[in-house]
Design a protein around this motif. Structure first.
Motif, PDB file in Angstrom:
ATOM      1  N   ILE A 295       9.396 -11.910  -3.857  1.00 32.30           N
ATOM      2  CA  ILE A 295       8.720 -11.940  -5.145  1.00 32.30           C
ATOM      3  C   ILE A 295       8.798 -10.558  -5.770  1.00 32.30           C
ATOM      4  CG2 ILE A 295       6.544 -12.355  -6.355  1.00 32.30           C
ATOM      5  CD1 ILE A 295       5.747 -14.239  -4.130  1.00 32.30           C
ATOM      6  N   LEU A 296       9.184 -10.529  -7.037  1.00 30.61           N
ATOM      7  CA  LEU A 296       9.319  -9.262  -7.737  1.00 30.61           C
ATOM      8  C   LEU A 296       7.946  -8.615  -7.895  1.00 30.61           C
ATOM      9  CD1 LEU A 296      11.731  -7.722  -9.040  1.00 30.61           C
ATOM     10  CD2 LEU A 296      10.965  -8.648 -11.230  1.00 30.61           C
ATOM     11  N   GLU A 297       7.860  -7.350  -7.538  1.00 30.58           N
ATOM     12  CA  GLU A 297       6.606  -6.610  -7.650  1.00 30.58           C
ATOM     13  C   GLU A 297       6.075  -6.706  -9.081  1.00 30.58           C
ATOM     14  OE1 GLU A 297       3.574  -4.956  -6.029  1.00 30.58           O
ATOM     15  OE2 GLU A 297       5.375  -4.667  -4.816  1.00 30.58           O
ATOM     16  N   LYS A 313       2.059 -10.985   1.776  1.00 31.14           N
ATOM     17  CA  LYS A 313       3.043  -9.944   1.463  1.00 31.14           C
ATOM     18  C   LYS A 313       3.219  -9.078   2.713  1.00 31.14           C
ATOM     19  CE  LYS A 313       2.688  -7.750  -2.455  1.00 31.14           C
ATOM     20  NZ  LYS A 313       2.284  -6.754  -3.486  1.00 31.14           N
ATOM     21  N   MET A 314       4.469  -8.892   3.116  1.00 31.40           N
ATOM     22  CA  MET A 314       4.730  -8.206   4.376  1.00 31.40           C
ATOM     23  C   MET A 314       4.855  -6.691   4.236  1.00 31.40           C
ATOM     24  SD  MET A 314       4.442 -10.799   6.100  1.00 31.40           S
ATOM     25  CE  MET A 314       4.610  -9.950   7.664  1.00 31.40           C
ATOM     26  N   LYS A 318       6.629   1.647  -2.602  1.00 33.76           N
ATOM     27  CA  LYS A 318       6.614   2.138  -3.966  1.00 33.76           C
ATOM     28  C   LYS A 318       6.911   0.995  -4.925  1.00 33.76           C
ATOM     29  CE  LYS A 318       8.654   5.706  -6.898  1.00 33.76           C
ATOM     30  NZ  LYS A 318       9.656   6.796  -6.982  1.00 33.76           N
ATOM     31  N   LYS A 319       6.083   0.842  -5.943  1.00 27.74           N
ATOM     32  CA  LYS A 319       6.194  -0.312  -6.835  1.00 27.74           C
ATOM     33  C   LYS A 319       7.414  -0.238  -7.740  1.00 27.74           C
ATOM     34  CE  LYS A 319       1.301  -1.509  -6.985  1.00 27.74           C
ATOM     35  NZ  LYS A 319       0.124  -1.752  -7.856  1.00 27.74           N
ATOM     36  N   GLY A 320       7.664   0.884  -8.311  1.00 26.62           N
ATOM     37  CA  GLY A 320       8.744   0.978  -9.271  1.00 26.62           C
ATOM     38  C   GLY A 320       8.305   0.414 -10.609  1.00 26.62           C
ATOM     39  N   THR A 321       9.109   0.628 -11.637  1.00 21.68           N
ATOM     40  CA  THR A 321       8.771   0.127 -12.970  1.00 21.68           C
ATOM     41  C   THR A 321       9.998  -0.478 -13.622  1.00 21.68           C
ATOM     42  OG1 THR A 321       9.246   2.290 -13.950  1.00 21.68           O
ATOM     43  CG2 THR A 321       6.959   1.851 -13.294  1.00 21.68           C
ATOM     44  N   GLY A 322       9.738  -1.310 -14.632  1.00 19.07           N
ATOM     45  CA  GLY A 322      10.825  -1.908 -15.406  1.00 19.07           C
ATOM     46  C   GLY A 322      11.800  -2.670 -14.541  1.00 19.07           C
ATOM     47  N   LYS A 323      13.096  -2.429 -14.776  1.00 14.46           N
ATOM     48  CA  LYS A 323      14.136  -3.126 -14.023  1.00 14.46           C
ATOM     49  C   LYS A 323      14.212  -2.649 -12.575  1.00 14.46           C
ATOM     50  CE  LYS A 323      17.086  -4.104 -18.020  1.00 14.46           C
ATOM     51  NZ  LYS A 323      18.438  -3.926 -18.617  1.00 14.46           N
ATOM     52  N   ARG A 328       9.552  -7.954  -3.069  1.00 12.95           N
ATOM     53  CA  ARG A 328       8.778  -7.840  -1.841  1.00 12.95           C
ATOM     54  C   ARG A 328       8.928  -9.095  -0.991  1.00 12.95           C
ATOM     55  NH1 ARG A 328       8.639  -2.560  -1.967  1.00 12.95           N
ATOM     56  NH2 ARG A 328       7.346  -1.688  -3.644  1.00 12.95           N
ATOM     57  N   LEU A 329       9.003  -8.883   0.305  1.00 12.55           N
ATOM     58  CA  LEU A 329       9.113  -9.982   1.245  1.00 12.55           C
ATOM     59  C   LEU A 329       7.746 -10.610   1.471  1.00 12.55           C
ATOM     60  CD1 LEU A 329      10.637 -11.674   3.406  1.00 12.55           C
ATOM     61  CD2 LEU A 329      10.133  -9.839   5.027  1.00 12.55           C
ATOM     62  N   TRP A 330       7.679 -11.923   1.337  1.00 14.06           N
ATOM     63  CA  TRP A 330       6.478 -12.702   1.621  1.00 14.06           C
ATOM     64  C   TRP A 330       6.795 -13.727   2.712  1.00 14.06           C
ATOM     65  CZ3 TRP A 330       1.670 -13.167  -1.397  1.00 14.06           C
ATOM     66  CH2 TRP A 330       1.529 -12.157  -2.342  1.00 14.06           C
TER      67      TRP A 330
END
Length: 336
Positions: A295-297, A313-314, A318-323, A328-330
């Protein structure tokens, strides 16, 4: 040659002279009269065709009736899954393969290979029925003008729905993995079913990450899932339709992860997403396959749904931004 080896020739064909398989005394007398061993070996002959064709073949084969012992089984309350594509003469009638399975189980209930043989026979029948249903649907979608009797077609579709919703075959409801809870939770007018090859364009059009190659990938994965469902009895690629129109979907990607979970805007807030995810999860559980998704953060809607359905969520890095937002692995540790 089989008769010379001592096998008892049996012809599965109903009639006044036929021995009833459920009649233990009659079967023991048949065995005693034809075979001296305590463990009789049978030569089972089954006439394949419509009832009219079968009667004609038997009538034109007098030697068959002379050399074989006719047998039959009593009527059954089980619905013939073959009735989904061709209406049987009566409710107690079964297809050739279903009749063969029933006969094998009555003749050799203690044989360890009976269940295995029965499974292969029914898997073949399920696969054939599913394939015919799939291409019938595609054919009618492409050629609606060929529908000459709409009432007859409607009755056939209703018959398919009733049969496939109560039997574990890979037709429509047969491989949806929907338990009683999921069926009860479906609002009126909605139906859960496996995705068909013809649904690939719908799925691709709803996927935010579609590409020039994604349609081909989705189509191949649906086909592969359909083939796998004929062996396992469970589909991982599912859709929900409303009044014959697909409005939601979930897929299992080629890497094994669950994804492309979507419900059209006009049909949301009806728990359809929960039903799709729950059914896809149960499919993986039944097949003992790992249950995971990416699933995209920041996709809060998906995260909330997966959390509600028992997924975790496993890793949270770091979340990151934009593109640059990370996937994240679930995983689902429970039964789904």
């Amino acid at each position: 040659q089989a008769c010379n080896e001592g096998r008892i020739p049996l012809l599965l064909f109903p009639g006044p002279r036929a021995t009833v398989l459920e009649d233990t005394n009659a079967m023991e007398q048949l065995q005693a009269a034809n075979y001296k061993s305590s463990a009789a070996k049978y030569l089972l002959i089954i006439v394949d065709g419509t009832w009219t064709q079968a009667k004609r073949m038997v009538r034109n084969s007098p030697a068959l009736m002379q050399k074989c012992n006719p047998i039959q089984f009593t009527g059954t309350d089980d619905l013939s899954i073959y009735d989904a594509i061709r209406k049987q003469p009566d409710t107690h009638c079964l297809s050739t393969l279903e009749s063969c399975v029933r006969t094998l189980k009555l003749l050799e209930p203690e044989n360890a290979k009976t269940d295995e043989a029965s499974k292969h026979l029914l898997d073949s029948l399920r696969s054939m029925i599913f394939t015919q249903l799939k291409y019938e649907e595609i054919h009618l979608q492409k050629n609606p003008d060929l529908i000459r009797n709409s009432l007859k077609l409607k009755a056939k579709k209703e018959r398919q729905k009733n049969i496939l919703s109560t039997t574990n075959i890979s037709g429509i409801e047969g491989h949806t993995n929907a338990g009683d809870n999921e069926i009860e939770r479906l609002p009126n007018g909605y139906r859960l079913r496996p995705l068909l090859e013809s649904d690939a364009e719908f799925v691709d059009s709803r996927w935010p990450y579609r590409s020039k190659k994604s349609l081909v990938m989705i189509r191949k994965q649906i086909i592969a899932d359909n083939v796998n469902a004929t062996r396992t009895g469970y589909s991982s690629c599912l859709g929900i339709e409303h009044r014959g129109k697909l409005v939601g979907c979930v897929m299992r990607h080629t890497n094994g992860s669950i994804g492309i979970l979507h419900v059209d805007e006009d049909h949301r807030r009806r728990r359809l997403g929960e039903i799709l995810l729950s059914s896809a999860t149960k499919a993986l559980q039944q097949k003992n396959d790992p249950k995971y998704a990416f699933i995209l953060e920041g996709n809060t809607a998906s995260e909330a749904l997966f959390t509600k359905m028992g997924w975790e969520k496993m890793y949270s890095g770091k979340k990151g931004t934009g593109k640059r937002r990370a996937k994240r692995l679930w995983e689902c540790k429970g039964s789904g």
